[in-house]
Motif scaffolding. Sequence first.
Motif, short mmCIF file in Angstrom:
data_model
loop_
_atom_site.label_atom_id
_atom_site.label_comp_id
_atom_site.label_asym_id
_atom_site.label_seq_id
_atom_site.Cartn_x
_atom_site.Cartn_y
_atom_site.Cartn_z
N GLY A 1 -7.25 10.31 4.91
CA GLY A 1 -7.49 11.48 5.80
C GLY A 1 -6.81 12.64 5.11
O GLY A 1 -7.34 13.87 5.02
N ALA A 2 -5.63 12.60 4.50
CA ALA A 2 -5.05 13.42 3.64
C ALA A 2 -4.89 13.29 2.09
O ALA A 2 -4.76 14.53 1.45
N GLY A 3 -5.29 12.05 1.66
CA GLY A 3 -5.21 11.82 0.42
C GLY A 3 -5.47 10.28 -0.03
O GLY A 3 -5.42 9.76 0.87
N GLY A 4 -5.69 10.16 -1.24
CA GLY A 4 -6.05 8.69 -1.82
C GLY A 4 -4.71 8.07 -1.96
O GLY A 4 -3.64 8.40 -1.87
N ALA A 5 -5.00 6.64 -1.91
CA ALA A 5 -3.61 5.86 -1.83
C ALA A 5 -4.27 4.58 -2.75
O ALA A 5 -5.53 4.57 -2.82
N THR A 6 -3.42 3.67 -2.94
CA THR A 6 -3.60 2.33 -3.79
C THR A 6 -3.09 1.32 -2.90
O THR A 6 -2.13 1.15 -2.32
N ARG A 7 -3.96 0.10 -2.60
CA ARG A 7 -3.45 -1.02 -1.95
C ARG A 7 -3.93 -2.29 -3.09
O ARG A 7 -4.76 -2.37 -3.52
N VAL A 8 -2.74 -3.06 -3.13
CA VAL A 8 -2.70 -4.32 -3.74
C VAL A 8 -2.62 -5.43 -2.78
O VAL A 8 -1.95 -5.34 -1.91
N HIS A 9 -3.75 -6.25 -2.65
CA HIS A 9 -3.77 -7.48 -1.74
C HIS A 9 -3.95 -8.71 -2.36
O HIS A 9 -4.58 -8.70 -3.41
N PHE A 10 -3.27 -9.49 -1.88
CA PHE A 10 -3.14 -10.99 -2.57
C PHE A 10 -2.90 -11.97 -1.32
O PHE A 10 -2.13 -11.90 -0.57
N GLU B 1 0.87 -1.12 0.04
CA GLU B 1 0.20 -0.17 0.03
C GLU B 1 0.88 1.29 -0.07
O GLU B 1 1.83 1.32 0.78
N ASP B 2 0.35 2.28 -0.82
CA ASP B 2 1.14 3.50 -0.90
C ASP B 2 0.59 4.20 0.42
O ASP B 2 -0.39 4.29 0.79
N GLY B 3 1.49 4.58 1.24
CA GLY B 3 1.33 5.25 2.67
C GLY B 3 1.76 4.33 3.83
O GLY B 3 2.37 3.43 3.81
N ASP B 4 1.13 4.74 5.08
CA ASP B 4 1.42 4.10 6.29
C ASP B 4 0.68 2.87 6.68
O ASP B 4 0.63 2.07 7.78
N GLY B 5 -0.47 2.47 5.52
CA GLY B 5 -1.16 1.14 5.88
C GLY B 5 -2.10 1.59 7.00
O GLY B 5 -3.15 0.59 7.21
N ASN B 6 -2.53 2.87 7.35
CA ASN B 6 -3.55 3.07 8.28
C ASN B 6 -4.78 3.84 7.62
O ASN B 6 -4.74 5.18 7.52
N THR B 7 -5.45 3.10 6.49
CA THR B 7 -6.39 3.78 5.68
C THR B 7 -7.70 3.08 5.64
O THR B 7 -7.90 2.04 6.12
N ASP B 8 -8.61 3.82 5.04
CA ASP B 8 -9.91 3.14 4.95
C ASP B 8 -10.28 3.03 3.51
O ASP B 8 -9.81 3.72 2.51
#
Length: 149
Positions: free
Chosen positions: A130-139, A89-96
């Motif tokens: 909370g500050a911007g969008g990100a992308t998460r790939v889960h497999f 994930e783009d970021g610190d992993g604390n996203t919704d």
Amino acid sequence: MRLAMLSSPRTTTTDGEFYRLRVPAARSSARVAREALRAILERHHPELIETARLGVTDAMAYVLNCEPLHATITVSVWVGGSSACVAVEDGDGNTDTLYTLDRSALDAASLLAALMQIARRVAVSRTWDGAGGATRVHFELSAEGPVQA
């Protein structure tokens, strides 16, 4: 380049172990993520090491191709039973999660083509921290092999 484990291995409520690491949002960081996965899976699922290394490389390439807004990429790994789940994930992993891409969008993602053939499940989500969008790939990888669609 510096690698830090954000949390020590701990037992979760799902009878497995969870690991999280952060690496710089750079293509060269895929090597660090691959080596971390090797170390984690050697204890749990040595038969999944090479598959996981390929998967995390593809997932990181996809996330980086989405022009990440954050300076770091978070790689989260859960291992237990006969499987291992990896989230990049783009970021610190604390996203919704805002939404998850449908199967047709995944099929069109050429950077994920190999991952979709080797993994039991693949999902791509757009997230918000909370500050911007990100992308998460889960497999998910399984010692039993991929699910045939």
